[in-house]
Write a protein that holds these residues in place. Structure first.
Motif, PDB file in Angstrom:
ATOM      1  N   ILE A  53       0.838  -1.206   0.000  1.00  0.00           N
ATOM      2  CA  ILE A  53       0.000   0.000   0.000  1.00  0.00           C
ATOM      3  C   ILE A  53       0.872   1.254   0.000  1.00  0.00           C
ATOM      4  N   GLY A  54       1.930   1.229   0.831  1.00  0.00           N
ATOM      5  CA  GLY A  54       2.847   2.364   0.883  1.00  0.00           C
ATOM      6  C   GLY A  54       3.522   2.605  -0.459  1.00  0.00           C
ATOM      7  N   PHE A  55       3.916   1.518  -1.132  1.00  0.00           N
ATOM      8  CA  PHE A  55       4.570   1.673  -2.434  1.00  0.00           C
ATOM      9  C   PHE A  55       3.608   2.214  -3.477  1.00  0.00           C
ATOM     10  N   ILE A  56       2.360   1.775  -3.431  1.00  0.00           N
ATOM     11  CA  ILE A  56       1.364   2.269  -4.393  1.00  0.00           C
ATOM     12  C   ILE A  56       1.208   3.790  -4.270  1.00  0.00           C
ATOM     13  N   ILE A  57       1.128   4.264  -3.035  1.00  0.00           N
ATOM     14  CA  ILE A  57       1.010   5.709  -2.808  1.00  0.00           C
ATOM     15  C   ILE A  57       2.263   6.427  -3.304  1.00  0.00           C
ATOM     16  N   LEU A  58       3.443   5.875  -2.951  1.00  0.00           N
ATOM     17  CA  LEU A  58       4.702   6.473  -3.377  1.00  0.00           C
ATOM     18  C   LEU A  58       4.838   6.437  -4.896  1.00  0.00           C
ATOM     19  N   GLY A  59       4.450   5.301  -5.517  1.00  0.00           N
ATOM     20  CA  GLY A  59       4.561   5.160  -6.962  1.00  0.00           C
ATOM     21  C   GLY A  59       3.750   6.209  -7.704  1.00  0.00           C
ATOM     22  N   CYS A  89       3.851  11.114 -10.989  1.00  0.00           N
ATOM     23  CA  CYS A  89       3.354  12.482 -11.196  1.00  0.00           C
ATOM     24  C   CYS A  89       4.459  13.531 -11.121  1.00  0.00           C
ATOM     25  N   GLY A  90       5.701  13.102 -10.864  1.00  0.00           N
ATOM     26  CA  GLY A  90       6.819  14.049 -10.871  1.00  0.00           C
ATOM     27  C   GLY A  90       7.421  14.330  -9.522  1.00  0.00           C
ATOM     28  N   GLY A  91       7.003  13.624  -8.488  1.00  0.00           N
ATOM     29  CA  GLY A  91       7.584  13.818  -7.169  1.00  0.00           C
ATOM     30  C   GLY A  91       8.932  13.113  -7.057  1.00  0.00           C
ATOM     31  N   GLY A  92       9.625  13.269  -5.946  1.00  0.00           N
ATOM     32  CA  GLY A  92      10.904  12.603  -5.720  1.00  0.00           C
ATOM     33  C   GLY A  92      12.079  13.532  -5.943  1.00  0.00           C
ATOM     34  N   PRO A  93      13.179  13.323  -5.198  1.00  0.00           N
ATOM     35  CA  PRO A  93      14.360  14.196  -5.284  1.00  0.00           C
ATOM     36  C   PRO A  93      14.978  14.278  -6.673  1.00  0.00           C
ATOM     37  N   ASN A  94      14.998  13.182  -7.422  1.00  0.00           N
ATOM     38  CA  ASN A  94      15.640  13.155  -8.741  1.00  0.00           C
ATOM     39  C   ASN A  94      14.655  13.325  -9.888  1.00  0.00           C
ATOM     40  N   ASP A 115      12.487  14.490 -12.971  1.00  0.00           N
ATOM     41  CA  ASP A 115      12.615  15.363 -14.137  1.00  0.00           C
ATOM     42  C   ASP A 115      11.239  15.788 -14.645  1.00  0.00           C
ATOM     43  N   GLY A 116      10.257  15.659 -13.772  1.00  0.00           N
ATOM     44  CA  GLY A 116       8.905  16.023 -14.168  1.00  0.00           C
ATOM     45  C   GLY A 116       8.015  14.796 -14.325  1.00  0.00           C
ATOM     46  N   TYR A 117       6.859  15.021 -14.894  1.00  0.00           N
ATOM     47  CA  TYR A 117       5.852  13.965 -15.059  1.00  0.00           C
ATOM     48  C   TYR A 117       6.396  12.814 -15.913  1.00  0.00           C
ATOM     49  N   ILE A 118       6.243  11.564 -15.399  1.00  0.00           N
ATOM     50  CA  ILE A 118       6.747  10.379 -16.105  1.00  0.00           C
ATOM     51  C   ILE A 118       5.657   9.745 -16.952  1.00  0.00           C
ATOM     52  N   GLY A 119       4.514   9.484 -16.315  1.00  0.00           N
ATOM     53  CA  GLY A 119       3.404   8.868 -17.042  1.00  0.00           C
ATOM     54  C   GLY A 119       3.775   7.530 -17.650  1.00  0.00           C
ATOM     55  N   ALA A 120       3.413   7.326 -18.903  1.00  0.00           N
ATOM     56  CA  ALA A 120       3.672   6.056 -19.597  1.00  0.00           C
ATOM     57  C   ALA A 120       4.865   6.161 -20.536  1.00  0.00           C
ATOM     58  N   LEU A 129       2.336   0.371 -11.864  1.00  0.00           N
ATOM     59  CA  LEU A 129       3.209   1.465 -11.439  1.00  0.00           C
ATOM     60  C   LEU A 129       4.676   1.139 -11.731  1.00  0.00           C
ATOM     61  N   ILE A 130       5.054  -0.118 -11.491  1.00  0.00           N
ATOM     62  CA  ILE A 130       6.434  -0.546 -11.758  1.00  0.00           C
ATOM     63  C   ILE A 130       6.761  -0.365 -13.245  1.00  0.00           C
ATOM     64  N   GLY A 131       5.836  -0.743 -14.114  1.00  0.00           N
ATOM     65  CA  GLY A 131       6.047  -0.607 -15.554  1.00  0.00           C
ATOM     66  C   GLY A 131       6.211   0.829 -15.987  1.00  0.00           C
ATOM     67  N   CYS A 132       5.649   1.760 -15.221  1.00  0.00           N
ATOM     68  CA  CYS A 132       5.785   3.180 -15.531  1.00  0.00           C
ATOM     69  C   CYS A 132       7.066   3.778 -14.958  1.00  0.00           C
ATOM     70  N   LEU A 133       7.611   3.162 -13.933  1.00  0.00           N
ATOM     71  CA  LEU A 133       8.770   3.720 -13.230  1.00  0.00           C
ATOM     72  C   LEU A 133      10.103   3.121 -13.660  1.00  0.00           C
ATOM     73  N   VAL A 134      10.083   1.863 -14.138  1.00  0.00           N
ATOM     74  CA  VAL A 134      11.330   1.159 -14.457  1.00  0.00           C
ATOM     75  C   VAL A 134      11.278   0.628 -15.890  1.00  0.00           C
ATOM     76  N   PRO A 135      12.179   1.075 -16.779  1.00  0.00           N
ATOM     77  CA  PRO A 135      12.217   0.511 -18.136  1.00  0.00           C
ATOM     78  C   PRO A 135      12.797  -0.893 -18.107  1.00  0.00           C
ATOM     79  N   TYR A 136      12.357  -1.751 -19.024  1.00  0.00           N
ATOM     80  CA  TYR A 136      12.842  -3.138 -18.991  1.00  0.00           C
ATOM     81  C   TYR A 136      14.307  -3.261 -19.399  1.00  0.00           C
TER      82      TYR A 136
END
Length: 592
Positions: free
Chosen positions: A236-242, A247-252, A254-259, A327-334
């Motif tokens: 649940i925590g990861f889903i919220i963080l993801g 949406c562009g949050g996080g220290p590193n 570069d803006g909105y990631i999306g798909a 969410l993983i598929g949106c955050l990490v390229p294969y």
């Protein structure tokens, strides 16, 4: 009406045999719903402790009964403690299968299949598992016997098939336990712990898992309750963080990631073959989903609690798997280099850890690694629980010597536990230079175990419904009916066959490699193993029947409600009560 009266009489007749069990040592009669052994206040704690390990002896069964009847009654009257409560079953159902298959194995799946392949594979596998769990829930609520699905196979299909499935399931648990202990010790290496301490962690985790199970089913239930809460909160925590990171949050950021990564490098890594290759990986992540039914014989109120546990699978599939993997598929390229880590338990290969690290969040990857460690220990804990109950069931059906059915006064299948504990010592092979080869082939023996178990459950459900029809009975006498019905079981069987075909194709022609016997058998060895057990049992018993006749199926032994007319009346009253409630309540009860 005549058929109903006959079936009721049949249940009552067998109920007299099943539910009056006498402790031969004390001479007292116990209700089979409890089998409680109270400590003697006049004895010291040490004497009571020793007494708790003594065998709970039951009266011998009528020698005129057939072997099948004796086995059915033996599984129904096993003196296992019924200490699992609704909260235990709920958390076992919700978090029982959340393990390395999701946290780490999804990384390899993403690398091979791509984000689109992962989502499609997990949705299809999830729908299959949902159908299996619904079918199993119907059987377990009606017949909450020890051994659960292993007992159902011998009872509703035929003994040789039950023998093969049970031994394959047992081997899977005996082998997986030491593998998970080694995996837990390797997980600790994420914190740069010196390799020389690896054996110490193996010993520590081995002792922890053994100690939990020596407390009996209550120890297992409480441990899984805590483990599952940790895993659920982490997801649940990861889903919220993801969502924040996309949406562009996080220290590193570069803006909105999306798909973005669905377009570059793309949705599929190796096309259709990549999708076919990860189908088994997705199924592996659901392994253990059926565990709630194995605990049916040790549940206080299976009629009330098991249906809720079975329905929870829908939420687990939707919320924990599909959303988190999307969410993983949106955050990490294969193409991420960390997905190519050498070991399947390396936390650096976890897409959850990769996503957090790439976002520049410090400290949190270690928290995820702790969750992975807990998930690994949870699987090992479940393996020793399931393995010991399988040994008990095998003994009750005559597939192992009678001594293996030893159950002590605290409700622990002691010989089964000892056998699992001994096999757990294989975890110390981690110190050997050949450990990788040994563990790979051990895992290959039971690599397809879940498919065989799930397929047999679906067949048992179809045979159970067929038996009701042929014997002139209806589903009105069932306290819980599978929401997917018989078509759900047919759907499950079809998808399992498709998965086995995919696995055969990929094992024969691996992605990025040449065909080889070693590669093929490392992925498909469990099928010859099952066939070996099946053929050996056929040759030994000389029983060449492929199926038990539907008119001869035993649909009654093991029921806790022996008055079918009263049961039907209670079911009607429950339905009327629910139908009188608002639509939001009816919807809630349907899904939960």
């Amino acid at each position: 009406m005549v058929a109903d009266q006959a079936s009721t009489a049949s249940v009552e007749k067998k109920g007299a045999i099943i539910y009056e069990a006498k402790d031969l040592e004390s001479g007292s009669v116990h209700d089979n719903n409890s089998f409680e052994h109270e400590d003697d206040p006049n004895k010291s704690w040490f004497q009571n402790l020793v007494d708790g390990f003594r065998e709970y002896k039951l009266e011998d069964l009528d020698p005129s009964l057939t072997p099948a009847e004796r086995a059915a009654i033996a599984t129904a009257r096993s003196p296992l403690k019924r200490h699992l409560k609704n909260r235990h079953l709920q958390m076992i159902a919700i978090g029982g299968s959340i393990g390395t298959g999701l946290f780490v194995g999804s990384g390899k799946a993403l690398r091979v299949g791509g984000p689109a392949g992962v989502i499609i594979a997990w949705i299809l596998t999830g729908s299959m598992v949902y159908s299996v769990v619904q079918a199993l829930g119907e059987l377990a609520v009606t017949l909450p016997v020890s051994g659960s699905y292993m007992s159902y196979v011998s009872r509703f299909i035929e003994p040789s098939f039950g023998f093969a499935i049970a031994y394959n399931y047992l081997l899977g648990n005996l082998i997986t336990m030491p593998l998970e202990i080694v995996a837990a010790s390797l997980t600790v290496s994420y914190w740069d712990v010196p390799k020389k301490y690896a054996d110490a962690f193996v010993a520590l985790f081995y002792i922890v898992i053994v100690a939990i199970n020596l407390f009996g089913v209550k120890g297992y239930g409480e441990a899984e309750f805590v483990f599952s809460i940790v895993k659920v909160l982490a997801i649940i925590g990861f889903i919220i963080l993801g969502i924040v990171l996309i949406c562009g949050g996080g220290p590193n950021s570069d803006g909105y990631i999306g798909a973005k990564y669905w377009h570059n490098p793309g949705g599929f890594a190796h096309g259709f073959k990549g999708f076919a290759a990860i189908f088994v990986t997705s199924a592996f992540s659901f392994a253990g989903t059926e565990m709630f039914a194995l605990a049916a014989a040790e549940t206080k109120n299976p009629r009330r609690d098991l249906p809720r546990a079975a329905k929870q699978v829908f939420w687990r599939i939707t919320l924990f798997y599909i959303i988190s993997l999307t969410l993983i598929g949106c955050l990490v390229p294969y193409t991420n280099k960390h997905l190519f880590a050498a070991t399947s338990v390396d936390a650096t290969a976890s897409p959850f850890v990769i996503a957090i690290k790439d976002a520049g969040i410090k400290g949190l990857p270690s928290v995820i690694n702790v969750v992975i460690l807990i998930a690994v220990l949870s699987v090992g804990n479940s393996c020793i629980f399931a393995g010991s109950r399988t040994v008990l069931s095998l003994s009750q059906y005559g597939y192992l010597p009678k001594s293996f059915g030893y159950v002590d006064r605290k409700g622990r299948p002691l010989v089964g536990l000892v056998l699992c504990i001994i096999f757990g010592l294989l975890s110390f092979l981690s110190a050997s230079s050949k450990r990788s080869d040994v563990f790979d082939w051990m895992l290959a023996i039971s690599g397809l175990s879940s498919f065989f178990t799930w397929g047999s459950v679906c067949i048992c459900h179809l045979r159970f419904r067929r038996g009701l029809s042929v014997q002139g009975r209806s589903t009105d006498e069932l306290a819980f009916k599978a929401q997917t019905g018989v078509w759900g079981s047919i759907y499950g069987i079809v998808l399992i066959l498709v998965a086995l075909i995919f696995q055969f194709w990929v094992a024969l022609f691996p992605i990025g490699g040449k065909p080889s016997a070693e590669t093929f058998f490392s992925a498909y060895l469990s099928l010859p193993v099952v066939l070996f057990f099946y053929i050996c049992h056929k040759l030994y018993t000389r029983n060449w029947k492929l199926l038990i006749d539907a008119k001869d199926l035993d649909l009654d032994t093991g029921r806790r409600e022996v008055d079918l007319e009263l049961l039907k009346q209670e079911i009607r009253e429950e339905k009327e009560y629910i139908s009188s409630k608002p639509i939001w309540y009816r919807t809630y009860r349907f899904w939960c």
